[in-house]
Enzyme design. Structure first.
Site, PDB file in Angstrom:
ATOM      1  N   GLU A  39      59.390  64.292  78.760  1.00 25.61           N
ATOM      2  CA  GLU A  39      58.374  65.564  78.819  1.00 25.61           C
ATOM      3  C   GLU A  39      57.557  65.099  77.640  1.00 25.61           C
ATOM      4  O   GLU A  39      57.733  64.727  76.518  1.00 25.61           O
ATOM      5  CB  GLU A  39      59.561  66.663  78.246  1.00 25.61           C
ATOM      6  CG  GLU A  39      58.451  68.141  78.145  1.00 25.61           C
ATOM      7  CD  GLU A  39      59.295  69.401  78.307  1.00 25.61           C
ATOM      8  OE1 GLU A  39      60.520  69.340  78.177  1.00 25.61           O
ATOM      9  OE2 GLU A  39      58.603  70.469  78.071  1.00 25.61           O
ATOM     10  N   ASN A  94      53.998  70.537  80.575  1.00 21.75           N
ATOM     11  CA  ASN A  94      54.189  72.003  80.560  1.00 21.75           C
ATOM     12  C   ASN A  94      53.080  72.472  81.127  1.00 21.75           C
ATOM     13  O   ASN A  94      51.839  72.312  80.681  1.00 21.75           O
ATOM     14  CB  ASN A  94      54.770  72.478  79.487  1.00 21.75           C
ATOM     15  CG  ASN A  94      55.884  72.128  79.008  1.00 21.75           C
ATOM     16  OD1 ASN A  94      56.945  72.513  79.523  1.00 21.75           O
ATOM     17  ND2 ASN A  94      55.839  70.933  78.120  1.00 21.75           N
ATOM     18  N   GLU A 126      55.892  71.017  84.526  1.00 16.84           N
ATOM     19  CA  GLU A 126      57.126  71.877  84.278  1.00 16.84           C
ATOM     20  C   GLU A 126      56.390  73.516  84.455  1.00 16.84           C
ATOM     21  O   GLU A 126      55.709  73.701  83.226  1.00 16.84           O
ATOM     22  CB  GLU A 126      57.852  71.672  83.160  1.00 16.84           C
ATOM     23  CG  GLU A 126      58.405  70.338  82.934  1.00 16.84           C
ATOM     24  CD  GLU A 126      59.265  70.013  81.891  1.00 16.84           C
ATOM     25  OE1 GLU A 126      59.341  70.645  81.047  1.00 16.84           O
ATOM     26  OE2 GLU A 126      59.824  68.800  81.701  1.00 16.84           O
ATOM     27  N   GLU A 213      68.900  70.933  79.180  1.00 19.41           N
ATOM     28  CA  GLU A 213      67.849  70.702  78.103  1.00 19.41           C
ATOM     29  C   GLU A 213      68.663  70.821  76.698  1.00 19.41           C
ATOM     30  O   GLU A 213      69.813  71.867  76.609  1.00 19.41           O
ATOM     31  CB  GLU A 213      66.674  71.818  78.226  1.00 19.41           C
ATOM     32  CG  GLU A 213      65.824  71.650  79.196  1.00 19.41           C
ATOM     33  CD  GLU A 213      64.450  72.539  79.047  1.00 19.41           C
ATOM     34  OE1 GLU A 213      64.711  73.508  79.330  1.00 19.41           O
ATOM     35  OE2 GLU A 213      63.706  71.931  78.504  1.00 19.41           O
TER      36      GLU A 213
HETATM   37  O1    G Z   1      60.412  75.239  76.602  1.00 18.52           O
HETATM   38  P1    G Z   1      60.473  73.758  76.764  1.00 18.52           P
HETATM   39  O2    G Z   1      61.743  73.527  77.452  1.00 18.52           O
HETATM   40  O3    G Z   1      59.314  73.172  77.465  1.00 18.52           O
HETATM   41  O4    G Z   1      60.587  73.176  75.471  1.00 18.52           O
HETATM   42  C1    G Z   1      61.092  72.131  75.269  1.00 18.52           C
HETATM   43  C2    G Z   1      61.540  72.516  73.294  1.00 18.52           C
HETATM   44  O5    G Z   1      63.000  72.182  73.163  1.00 18.52           O
HETATM   45  C3    G Z   1      60.526  71.723  72.360  1.00 18.52           C
HETATM   46  O6    G Z   1      60.406  72.725  71.499  1.00 18.52           O
HETATM   47  C4    G Z   1      61.520  70.649  72.064  1.00 18.52           C
HETATM   48  O7    G Z   1      61.176  70.126  70.711  1.00 18.52           O
HETATM   49  C5    G Z   1      62.859  71.312  71.933  1.00 18.52           C
HETATM   50  N1    G Z   1      63.996  70.316  72.031  1.00 18.52           N
HETATM   51  C6    G Z   1      63.957  69.564  72.851  1.00 18.52           C
HETATM   52  N2    G Z   1      65.582  68.794  72.627  1.00 18.52           N
HETATM   53  C7    G Z   1      66.201  69.776  71.921  1.00 18.52           C
HETATM   54  C8    G Z   1      67.233  69.815  71.202  1.00 18.52           C
HETATM   55  O8    G Z   1      68.111  68.815  71.533  1.00 18.52           O
HETATM   56  N3    G Z   1      67.642  70.714  70.432  1.00 18.52           N
HETATM   57  C9    G Z   1      66.722  71.867  70.080  1.00 18.52           C
HETATM   58  N4    G Z   1      66.993  72.512  69.089  1.00 18.52           N
HETATM   59  N5    G Z   1      65.459  71.678  70.700  1.00 18.52           N
HETATM   60  C10   G Z   1      65.100  70.841  71.399  1.00 18.52           C
HETATM   61  O1    G Z   2      58.775  71.017  71.029  1.00 20.13           O
HETATM   62  P1    G Z   2      58.635  72.575  71.398  1.00 20.13           P
HETATM   63  O2    G Z   2      58.492  72.971  70.038  1.00 20.13           O
HETATM   64  O3    G Z   2      57.584  71.371  71.759  1.00 20.13           O
HETATM   65  O4    G Z   2      57.683  73.207  71.935  1.00 20.13           O
HETATM   66  C1    G Z   2      57.700  74.594  72.070  1.00 20.13           C
HETATM   67  C2    G Z   2      57.192  75.250  73.260  1.00 20.13           C
HETATM   68  O5    G Z   2      55.860  75.126  73.314  1.00 20.13           O
HETATM   69  C3    G Z   2      58.027  74.957  74.382  1.00 20.13           C
HETATM   70  O6    G Z   2      58.367  76.121  75.181  1.00 20.13           O
HETATM   71  C4    G Z   2      57.090  74.024  75.119  1.00 20.13           C
HETATM   72  O7    G Z   2      57.340  74.245  76.793  1.00 20.13           O
HETATM   73  C5    G Z   2      55.745  74.580  74.806  1.00 20.13           C
HETATM   74  N1    G Z   2      54.956  73.723  74.951  1.00 20.13           N
HETATM   75  C6    G Z   2      54.679  72.436  74.366  1.00 20.13           C
HETATM   76  N2    G Z   2      53.613  71.896  74.664  1.00 20.13           N
HETATM   77  C7    G Z   2      53.141  72.725  75.610  1.00 20.13           C
HETATM   78  C8    G Z   2      52.149  72.207  76.482  1.00 20.13           C
HETATM   79  O8    G Z   2      51.352  71.004  76.502  1.00 20.13           O
HETATM   80  N3    G Z   2      51.649  73.362  77.178  1.00 20.13           N
HETATM   81  C9    G Z   2      52.283  74.127  77.502  1.00 20.13           C
HETATM   82  N4    G Z   2      52.005  75.288  78.361  1.00 20.13           N
HETATM   83  N5    G Z   2      53.317  74.678  76.697  1.00 20.13           N
HETATM   84  C10   G Z   2      53.677  73.681  75.752  1.00 20.13           C
HETATM   85 MN    MN Z   3      59.452  72.009  79.313  1.00 22.56          MN
END
Ligand code: G
Ligand code: G
Ligand code: MN
Length: 386
Positions: A39, A94, A126, A213
């Protein structure tokens, strides 16, 4: 100008100058730990303000119409970084529901991929069901176009939004990502465990790939595997990392020892731990893997063998009691024939003679995961109805 406007303006500059970077988080197979793709997550390190969390700037980018630029920037950088990575790996980006309303989105994505000669079949999109959208006509059209281009569409954060099931039945998803909040609560809360299990089944019955996830512990990975979940993402396998770290991470995650460390022995240890709870506290019982290595033992087991109670975990069973390595094959055969392995006598450390029972331990799908070894006369202890 208020703080949000100011941040949007700084972000606009950062996007133009490469200040926002893609990070990559592995998505792995729970069967063998192999990486299937990544991702892509936006990371913004501002020279003046330092690290700015995506939770802060993504909503602002959305509100100020900057998400398309952000996506474009991330895609181009990510495609170029991934040029030398193994060609089976996918990249998941995303995309917010508001972006799906833009009729140009699919064209822009196709152009970014083609400019880098990155196959669209390796591009996964996604979609977060983060906001309420009443009219799904254009989102559907956009997703259909992306599918025709070869992309795969995932529903992100499943279970947290307003109308997950409506979305699922209306939009052409082929992958479902279970929100981390359910996965993280799974060990503590029966309800979350049931929800995750139900979502895995729902996804599979709809023909979708299901990704869990937020997997942080081997115990969570093991639970997911027993639920039939095949794909996972989370800190256990790797945090989001800059492109330069990806090749090393791929080597580490692919090596057999890493995979075993993450998945296999833990699974039996966890099982042994669970099973041991069904025995009396003073039972002399150990669990060994199918190859005969003891993975866990009770204190009573240890003291029965050695009055000093020396640790037996990690040792071969034939170094501990009167069986031979060939016994493992005999055990396997009696299990295949559905015949109990005969109990035999063993001299304990204190000189007494006790019976030893060895029984297969099976998982939920009747796969052999190891054997229990128990001292005593009880031929059918509680909890062994595995
Ligand atoms: O909303 P989305 O599923 O796109 O975002 C993925 C988010 O989940 C990101 O912020 C990423 O850093 C975080 N993330 C990924 N793996 C883990 C995990 O194992 N634990 C936690 N707490 N956050 C995670
Ligand atoms: O790692 P994590 O803290 O990356 O991300 C936090 C939130 O931000 C998650 O819900 C993730 O889906 C979103 N995010 C991270 N990168 C992107 C991006 O490039 N586009 C969008 N739309 N959401 C993002
Ligand atoms: Mn995502």
């Amino acid at each position: 100008m208020n703080a949000d406007q100011l941040l949007a303006r700084t972000l606009l500059t950062a996007l133009a100058t490469g200040g926002v970077e893609p990070f990559f988080q592995p998505i792995v197979s729970l069967d063998d730990g192999h990486v299937l793709g990544f991702e892509v997550l936006a990371r913004w390190n501002d020279p003046e303000q330092g690290f700015i969390a995506p939770d802060r700037f993504i909503p602002i980018a959305d509100r100020f119409g900057l998400l398309d630029r952000l996506l474009d920037q991330l895609m181009r950088t990510a495609f170029s970084a991934a040029e030398d990575w193994p060609h089976h790996l996918f990249l998941g980006f995303n995309v917010s529901p508001t972006q799906l309303r833009n009729p140009e989105l699919a064209t822009r994505i196709a152009k970014a991929a083609m400019d880098s000669s990155f196959p669209l079949s390796r591009v996964h999109i996604e979609v977060t069901e983060s906001g309420f959208i009443d009219d799904l006509t254009q989102p559907r059209r956009t997703l259909d176009r992306l599918i025709n281009l070869g992309c795969m569409i995932a529903m992100d954060d499943f279970g947290t939004g307003y109308s997950s099931l409506t979305w699922l039945s209306t939009l052409p998803f082929s992958k479902l990502k279970i929100d981390a909040s359910f996965v993280m609560a799974m060990e503590e809360h029966r309800q979350s465990r049931k929800i995750v299990h139900a979502v895995v089944s729902l996804g599979h019955s709809l023909g979708l790939a299901v990704v869990a996830e937020g997997v942080e512990t081997p115990a969570q990975a093991e639970l997911l595997r027993t639920m039939g979940c095949k794909l996972a993402q989370g800190y256990l396998f790797g945090r989001p990392m800059p492109a330069q770290q990806v090749p090393d991470a791929l080597v580490k995650l692919t090596s057999a020892t890493a995979v075993e460390g993450l998945l296999v022995p833990m699974s039996l240890e966890l099982r042994a731990h669970r099973l041991s709870e069904s025995y009396a506290p003073d039972a002399a019982v150990a669990f060994m893997d199918p190859a005969g290595t003891v993975v866990a033992s009770s204190t009573a087991f240890d003291t029965t063998l050695d009055s000093n109670g020396g640790e037996v975990a990690g040792r071969h069973i034939w170094d501990l009691i009167g069986v031979t390595p060939d016994t493992m094959a005999e055990l396997r055969a009696s299990d295949l024939l559905d015949e109990p392995f005969p109990a035999f006598d063993e001299k304990a450390a204190d000189g007494s003679v006790e019976q030893v029972h060895i029984r297969p331990v099976k998982d939920e799908s009747s796969e052999l995961v190891g054997y229990s070894v128990e001292f005593g006369d009880n031929p059918n202890p509680a909890g062994m109805a595995s």
